[in-house]
Scaffold this active site. Structure first.
Site, PDB file in Angstrom:
ATOM      1  N   GLU A  46     -86.642  54.875  98.915  1.00  0.00           N
ATOM      2  CA  GLU A  46     -86.573  55.590 100.178  1.00  0.00           C
ATOM      3  C   GLU A  46     -86.987  54.656 101.311  1.00  0.00           C
ATOM      4  OE1 GLU A  46     -86.363  57.695 103.420  1.00  0.00           O
ATOM      5  OE2 GLU A  46     -85.535  58.441 101.535  1.00  0.00           O
ATOM      6  N   HIS A 483     -74.612  69.098 110.570  1.00  0.00           N
ATOM      7  CA  HIS A 483     -74.209  69.385 109.198  1.00  0.00           C
ATOM      8  C   HIS A 483     -73.087  68.444 108.771  1.00  0.00           C
ATOM      9  CE1 HIS A 483     -75.661  73.794 109.969  1.00  0.00           C
ATOM     10  NE2 HIS A 483     -76.658  72.995 109.644  1.00  0.00           N
TER      11      HIS A 483
END
Length: 547
Positions: A46, A483
């Site tokens: 990450e 989105h």
């Protein structure tokens, strides 16, 4: 730029069975499920830090994360011609949990027919009937085990708190306006209006990191604050990744004995493929990148929902504005949350809404309506400033836009943010859907049960009535619903970026598993379906299913 295996030593001296790039909504699920086989070693990488910020875990704290550069990539889109040249801000999580650690926590799968469309487009194994078990496996749903929901899974899903008089008045107004009721948008049908569901539990956000990584086994190594700079190849086989720790120029490398799974998200996943030599060859060479394989569609097919904010001044102090504008109210809310994990801070400020159609002939909803229990006077570089009085917002969101955009490189490495183009509002359908949404919200607001709570319409304002004025408002105020999907499109055709097993076409040892693989955007918030993709991807890697 080379993408071949370097001579430098590898992280931990030897290969991992699997390397997962990106600990977001899908990546956490992929890594955790692969690590269930204790014989396999898994490395999860990450770029951002651990999820230790209290704002991550406090549901109402997501407003503090919207423009936090430590935990948010804060991308900016290119100027949109049909939106008066405005740039669309694109927050994306840069923290363990990815965007699931900074989003609004709404849990919506999309419409059943969305996934049947995927299957019809050649994505065998991705019909609703075939993905429902993965939704159910992920869930610990407040409604319990049923045909539609799972129990005991890692992702906790709660009912919205009732929120008081305003949400109830909005719902009553919807029903008075002849809009049907729906008590479960993730159940048998999507049409109708009711309370939303959220990935929260016991007054806390339930991100993918909390769901899948809170008790990570020893064979799962989680590496934070490390940016993957490129994928490493031997010929056309992906063998690992080159990475760099934040604040350290020392190059690192990690080798994969099995596969590399890219779960970096709709913006960063195609960028990583392209800087590693997978993408449109001419574009790569223009950036000085030697192509590994020519894949023209990498970065294309970008889709997103569009939305507007219709704002009202409220006649009673029942909104989040009243909390933001009062020191003693904030203090009481903080005390209540600290003692009970309840109250306004345990909520998102989003309670109710629903799904409807701009045309009754459509086979499923294409418009979502959502109440937000605040109104915003202006957006700033650090977030937003509420009006100095009680206010709320009802937003129309267009769920099926014609618009298709792209992600392209602005430089030859991951340090240069890519160019993001949505091409919003280029068709009559995309423009008119939002105009119809504004008119529907006004019809809802006019119902007596809600109108008594409205002092005035703040935005767009009562003078904006005719088609031309409404279209001008849409161009001035519409925005991305954040989105975005589709930039590493899955399909059964040879032009698609990944096949139905999520394998990148033209190379081996490499898959993509995140929202970027969606061939079409689902009709609803995208977190839930992205978790499902991660769940299914793990089974595809393990060979449990064939797609």
């Amino acid at each position: 730029m080379t993408t071949t295996i370097p001579d430098a030593p590898f992280l931990d001296g030897g290969p991992y069975d699997y390397i997962v790039v990106g600990a977001g909504s899908a990546g956490c699920a992929v890594a955790a499920r692969l690590a269930e086989d204790r014989r396999r070693s898994v490395l999860l990488i990450e770029a951002g830090p651990r999820d230790r910020s209290p704002w991550v875990h406090l549901p109402m704290g997501y407003a503090k994360l919207f423009a936090n550069p430590r935990l948010n990539w804060m991308y900016e889109g290119e100027p949109e011609p049909e939106m008066n040249g405005r740039r669309m801000y694109q927050p994306r999580g840069k923290v363990l949990g990815g965007s699931s650690s900074i989003n609004g926590m709404m849990f919506l799968r999309g419409n059943h027919l969305d996934f049947d469309d995927w299957a019809a487009l050649g994505c065998s194994g991705w019909s609703f009937r075939e993905v429902l078990p993965y939704f159910r496996r992920s869930e610990d749903h407040f409604l319990g085990e049923s045909e539609w929901h799972g129990s005991g899974g890692p992702v906790k899903i709660s009912d919205s708190t009732r929120g008081g008089r305003l949400p109830e008045a909005v719902l009553s107004a919807c029903y008075a306006a002849d809009l049907p009721r729906n008590d479960d948008f993730n159940g048998a049908a999507q049409d109708g209006f009711g309370y939303y569901q959220f990935n929260t539990a016991r007054g806390r956000r339930w991100s993918s990191a909390r769901a899948y990584l809170k008790s990570a086994p020893p064979n799962l190594r989680i590496l934070t604050d490390c940016t993957v700079e490129r994928l490493l190849f031997e010929g056309r086989t992906c063998r690992g990744v080159a990475l760099r720790r934040t604040g350290d120029d020392t190059p690192l490398h990690a080798r994969a004995a099995g596969e590399v799974i890219v779960s970096a998200g709709t913006i960063a996943a195609p960028q990583l493929l392209m800087v590693s030599g997978i993408g449109p060859a001419a574009g790569l060479m223009a950036q000085g990148i030697a192509p590994v394989v020519d894949r023209a569609e990498v970065g294309r097919n970008l889709q997103d929902h569009t939305s507007l904010q219709v704002m009202f001044r409220c006649t009673e102090p029942v909104t989040v504005n009243d909390l933001a504008n009062s020191v003693w109210r904030r203090g009481l809310a903080g005390l209540r949350y600290g003692l009970t994990r309840k109250g306004v801070l345990s909520e998102t400020g989003i309670y109710v809404g629903g799904f409807t159609r701009t045309d009754p002939a459509l086979d499923r909803p294409d418009l979502q309506i959502t109440l937000s229990n605040w109104s915003v006077a202006e957006r700033t570089s650090t977030g937003a400033r509420q009006h100095p009085f009680s206010g709320f917002t009802i937003s129309p969101e267009h769920l099926a836009p014609d618009a298709r955009g792209d992600i392209t490189l602005s430089g030859p490495d991951m340090r240069a943010a890519p160019r993001i183009r949505f091409n919003f509002l280029q068709t009559d359908y995309d423009r008119n859907a939002l105009i119809q949404g504004v008119r529907l919200i006004r019809r809802i607001a006019a119902q007596p049960v809600l109108s008594v709570l409205i002092a005035e319409e703040l935005r767009p304002g009562p003078s904006v009535q005719d088609e031309a004025a409404l279209l001008s408002f849409v161009r001035e105020a519409a925005g991305s619903d954040i989105h975005g999907v589709g930039t590493c499109r899955m399909g059964g055709d040879e032009d698609s970026v990944v096949d139905p097993q999520l394998r990148v076409r033209g190379v081996s040892g490499l898959r993509v598993a995140d929202a970027s693989i969606m061939p079409r955007v689902v009709r609803g918030n995208t977190h839930a379906s992205t978790v499902m993709i991660g769940e299914k991807a793990a089974d595809l890697v393990k060979g449990v299913v064939q797609g």
